[in-house]
Design a protein around this motif. Structure first.
Motif, PDB file in Angstrom:
ATOM      1  N   ASN A  74       0.827  -1.212   0.000  1.00  0.00           N
ATOM      2  CA  ASN A  74       0.000   0.000   0.000  1.00  0.00           C
ATOM      3  C   ASN A  74       0.861   1.262   0.000  1.00  0.00           C
ATOM      4  O   ASN A  74       0.388   2.332   0.346  1.00  0.00           O
ATOM      5  N   LEU A  93       3.598   5.642   2.198  1.00  0.00           N
ATOM      6  CA  LEU A  93       4.415   6.860   2.155  1.00  0.00           C
ATOM      7  C   LEU A  93       4.018   7.749   3.330  1.00  0.00           C
ATOM      8  O   LEU A  93       2.914   7.648   3.847  1.00  0.00           O
ATOM      9  N   PRO A 107       2.574  10.844   4.559  1.00  0.00           N
ATOM     10  CA  PRO A 107       1.718  11.796   3.830  1.00  0.00           C
ATOM     11  C   PRO A 107       2.106  13.248   4.057  1.00  0.00           C
ATOM     12  O   PRO A 107       1.785  14.088   3.240  1.00  0.00           O
ATOM     13  N   PRO A 124       2.798  13.130  -1.283  1.00  0.00           N
ATOM     14  CA  PRO A 124       2.260  11.862  -1.808  1.00  0.00           C
ATOM     15  C   PRO A 124       0.886  11.988  -2.449  1.00  0.00           C
ATOM     16  O   PRO A 124       0.613  11.352  -3.461  1.00  0.00           O
ATOM     17  N   LYS A 125       0.010  12.851  -1.887  1.00  0.00           N
ATOM     18  CA  LYS A 125      -1.339  12.894  -2.452  1.00  0.00           C
ATOM     19  C   LYS A 125      -1.369  13.559  -3.821  1.00  0.00           C
ATOM     20  O   LYS A 125      -2.366  13.488  -4.523  1.00  0.00           O
ATOM     21  N   LYS A 152       3.731   7.060  -6.897  1.00  0.00           N
ATOM     22  CA  LYS A 152       3.764   6.646  -5.483  1.00  0.00           C
ATOM     23  C   LYS A 152       4.544   5.352  -5.346  1.00  0.00           C
ATOM     24  O   LYS A 152       5.368   5.181  -4.456  1.00  0.00           O
ATOM     25  N   LEU A 196       0.819  13.490  12.201  1.00  0.00           N
ATOM     26  CA  LEU A 196      -0.367  12.974  11.511  1.00  0.00           C
ATOM     27  C   LEU A 196      -1.607  13.047  12.391  1.00  0.00           C
ATOM     28  O   LEU A 196      -2.715  13.153  11.894  1.00  0.00           O
ATOM     29  N   SER A 211      -5.142  14.001   5.842  1.00  0.00           N
ATOM     30  CA  SER A 211      -5.111  13.787   4.395  1.00  0.00           C
ATOM     31  C   SER A 211      -4.082  12.699   4.107  1.00  0.00           C
ATOM     32  O   SER A 211      -2.936  12.964   3.854  1.00  0.00           O
ATOM     33  N   LEU A 212      -4.519  11.471   4.194  1.00  0.00           N
ATOM     34  CA  LEU A 212      -3.602  10.359   4.030  1.00  0.00           C
ATOM     35  C   LEU A 212      -3.613   9.867   2.588  1.00  0.00           C
ATOM     36  O   LEU A 212      -3.940   8.735   2.299  1.00  0.00           O
ATOM     37  N   GLY A 213      -3.243  10.766   1.683  1.00  0.00           N
ATOM     38  CA  GLY A 213      -3.230  10.400   0.265  1.00  0.00           C
ATOM     39  C   GLY A 213      -2.155   9.383  -0.064  1.00  0.00           C
ATOM     40  O   GLY A 213      -2.099   8.860  -1.158  1.00  0.00           O
ATOM     41  N   ALA A 214      -1.283   9.104   0.905  1.00  0.00           N
ATOM     42  CA  ALA A 214      -0.146   8.220   0.615  1.00  0.00           C
ATOM     43  C   ALA A 214      -0.533   6.761   0.648  1.00  0.00           C
ATOM     44  O   ALA A 214       0.201   5.906   0.198  1.00  0.00           O
ATOM     45  N   VAL A 215      -1.698   6.475   1.212  1.00  0.00           N
ATOM     46  CA  VAL A 215      -2.104   5.078   1.314  1.00  0.00           C
ATOM     47  C   VAL A 215      -3.340   4.916   0.456  1.00  0.00           C
ATOM     48  O   VAL A 215      -4.232   5.745   0.474  1.00  0.00           O
TER      49      VAL A 215
END
Lengths: 370, 285
Positions: free
Chosen positions: A82, A85, A87, A130-131, A138, B200, B279-283
């Motif tokens: 997944n 990263l 964020p 990351p977003k 990613k 976070l 904003s956990l866009g990394a997952v």
């Protein structure tokens, strides 16, 4: 760096995930963990990384027992399925995370990050969060983070799972070179048999609490330990037909379309037993009528794929059988046809247990694996 | 996108206006009262037309309360300072204690962790009066009665459970893999907590801090029993306006306006932290 697992056990509450798993990976080797989801591949990686502890058994890295060694002290690089990263940090800080832990100077860090980013073609998005990155970016950032400190052990948890088909194909070509350059010991998790065969020096097939078979991609493909594994490797899937071997004209044979298919003499003990005959679609070929041993079939449908043509045919008793041939080669498109089987390529499985019955004399074939 | 018809939008506007009127009216009325004398406040029928006066505010700020029976000394500004100090210190202590505890409850599932977490939450179930009587006796024997330290300690009953349970939820929402990834990258437990978990969970910590500040600020009964005049917050200090010669409505209103101003300002300022969210866009979602 070698990795050795001895009798690893792991359960979450009452749910046993791994039971008595032993495994060893040599320095510079890429071992692929392959299996359906829920087989415990990711759990095994996490045990090696040290973020979860085994209930029993030992993990050795380079001969050193890892029990009680914190994840940060194991010197491992890992890419998560997944991505995981950070964020709140940009791609640069993400990739630099293993370097900051090693207290490297700003200049060295910048150089290293930029070098690995160029290699993975993400140098233009280093200052994005990351977003703001696409899935492919990613994935590359996560991979770059795992690689940046040049760890001697790399754990890659299905890194191509969440990227589009084109990128996956590209990465499947690039990764082996990348991994070779790193000269790292790699454990690579995947659910894609093509990826497993393309990347692994060896493949460990995991299913139901443990490793069912471990061997080179050729071994797994040509001598699968059981029908499950035979089904998992190969596209189109292997033909599995229920047969009872019998003696015909003095030879061991199985009947398909009322035609005797000669089997190896090694299978004498299986005469009269319930078995499953495994025939790879590409080990079958269409032959003109009248060829000795040719099996009459009824052609049902033909699917042209780019590099091969797959024909679905029915035996006289209505059993489905698939035949694969290179694209552009002639073949019947409908009606009655005949196929021939090479005795050496036919596999025999025990019907009750699904296990392969190995011929007494191991046959070594150097055939192109599709 | 949602599309709404003009009629629906109109009805919605009216509904929102009604709700706002309902909730805001008392506050508006209090603000109006704070600029009036007792006589204009007590007029029948009441009216919104009056000559505004600042004498309520001057009385509060100078500390001299003019009543029919003479001049009374009140220490409203001292109360305001007490409120500010007690609430800020309580929230600070609560955050220092509660945030690491919340992390432990979220991440390290140890034997009895759920029970301890629930016990801490259960402090919010018991009526304060239940614990106040024994607490008063303990505090007097320990010398904690009428001290800032003692009050801040008692305020933890209000602040700590709130912080613990709100922040714990935010920590649980952070995918564990993100923290694992940082550990594997070579960082120890503490720097992972500082550099990954804390930032976070930042919006959650801000929200918990703000809410517990408001709860601490509005507390009445602990301070009433455990503090004497010089340590009292505004909630208790407002009692001084109930004098022998009647209730000083004007000063009460001005006192309320002054005492809600800080929490109101804080809520307005911190609102964006509350809305920002993780904003956990990394997952992958």
């Amino acid at each position: 760096m070698t990795i050795t697992l001895k009798n690893i056990r792991k359960a979450f509450k009452t749910n046993t995930v791994l039971e008595d798993v032993s495994l060893s990976v040599a320095t510079g080797e890429t071992l692929v963990l392959f299996g359906p989801s829920g087989a415990g591949k990711t759990v095994l990686l996490r045990l090696i990384a040290g973020v979860i502890e085994p209930d029993g058994g030992e993990i050795h890295v380079n001969g050193q027992n890892m029990a009680g060694v914190e994840p940060e002290d194991r010197g491992i690089g890992m890419a998560f399925q997944n991505f995981a990263l950070f964020p709140h940090m940009d791609a640069f800080a993400n990739i630099a995370a293993p370097l900051t832990a090693r207290h490297q100077s700003k200049a060295v860090m910048k150089d290293t990050v930029e070098k690995v980013a160029r290699l993975l073609k993400i140098d233009h998005v280093l200052h994005h969060k990351p977003k703001e990155l696409s899935n492919g970016q990613k994935q590359r950032t996560a991979l770059a983070r795992a690689l940046s400190a040049a760890p001697s052990i790399l754990l890659l948890d299905d890194p191509l799972r969440n990227v589009d088909a084109k990128l996956r194909f590209e990465m499947r070509l690039e990764l082996p070179r990348l991994l070779k350059d790193q000269n790292a010991t790699v454990i690579y998790v995947t659910q894609d048999y093509k990826e497993a065969m393309a990347l692994g020096h060896r493949i460990a097939v995991m299913n139901g609490h443990g490793i069912q078979q471990i061997g080179t991609p050729q071994d797994i493909y040509l001598s699968p330990a059981n029908t499950d594994i035979a089904r998992l490797f190969g596209d189109p899937v292997i033909n599995l037909l229920d047969v009872v071997p019998e003696r015909r004209d003095g030879r061991v044979a199985a009947l398909i379309s009322d035609t005797a298919i000669p089997l190896l003499e090694d299978y004498v003990p299986q005469i009269g037993q319930a078995c499953i005959l495994g025939l790879r679609p590409e080990a079958l070929r269409f032959v003109p009528e009248g060829t000795p041993g040719a099996i009459p079939v009824e052609v049902e449908a033909e699917t042209p794929l780019n590099e091969k043509t797959v024909t679905l045919a029915l035996t006289l008793r209505g059993r489905e059988i698939m035949v694969s041939r290179p694209a552009g080669t002639p073949g019947p498109t409908s009606g009655r046809a005949h196929i021939a089987v090479d005795a050496a390529s036919a596999m025999l499985f025990d019907r009750a247990s699904g296990r392969r019955i190995a011929p007494v004399h191991k046959i070594i074939r150097k055939e192109e694996v599709a | 996108m949602e599309t709404t018809s003009p009629v629906e939008r109109l009805l919605r506007g009216i509904a929102i206006t009604l709700v706002c009127l309902f909730f805001m009216f008392p506050i508006v009325w209090i603000v109006l009262m704070s600029f009036q004398t007792n006589e204009t406040i007590l007029r029948v029928p009441p009216s919104v037309i009056f000559a505004p006066t600042l004498e309520n505010y001057t009385a509060l700020i100078t500390g001299k309360l003019e009543t029919a029976a003479g001049t009374l000394d009140i220490d409203f500004m001292g109360n305001l300072w007490n409120s500010l100090f007690l609430s800020t210190a309580s929230v600070a202590v609560g955050l220092v204690l509660g945030v690491p505890a919340a992390y432990a409850f979220a991440r390290l599932k140890f034997r009895g962790s759920e029970d301890i977490a629930f016990t801490l939450l259960s402090f919010r179930f018991a009526p304060p009066l239940l614990v106040l009587l024994p607490l008063t006796i303990y505090f007097q024997q320990l010398g904690l009665a009428n001290t800032y330290g003692g009050l801040i300690w008692v305020y933890q009953l209000i602040v700590l459970p709130l912080i613990l349970w709100i922040v714990r939820g935010y920590f649980e929402d952070i995918p564990a893999d993100i923290e694992y990834a940082y550990r594997i990258a070579g960082h120890d437990f503490w720097s992972t907590f500082r550099r990954i978990a804390l930032p976070l969970a930042g919006p959650g910590i801000a929200a918990a801090g703000l809410l517990s500040f408001i709860f601490a600020w509005n507390n009445f009964v602990f301070a009433l029993v455990l503090a004497s005049a010089d340590k009292q917050p505004v909630t208790v200090g407002a009692l001084a306006f109930v004098t022998a010669s009647g209730i000083q409505y004007g000063q009460v209103a001005a006192g309320i306006v002054l005492s809600i101003a800080p929490t109101f300002a804080l809520a307005l300022y911190a609102q964006r932290y509350l809305v920002e969210g993780l904003s956990l866009g990394a997952v992958k979602g």
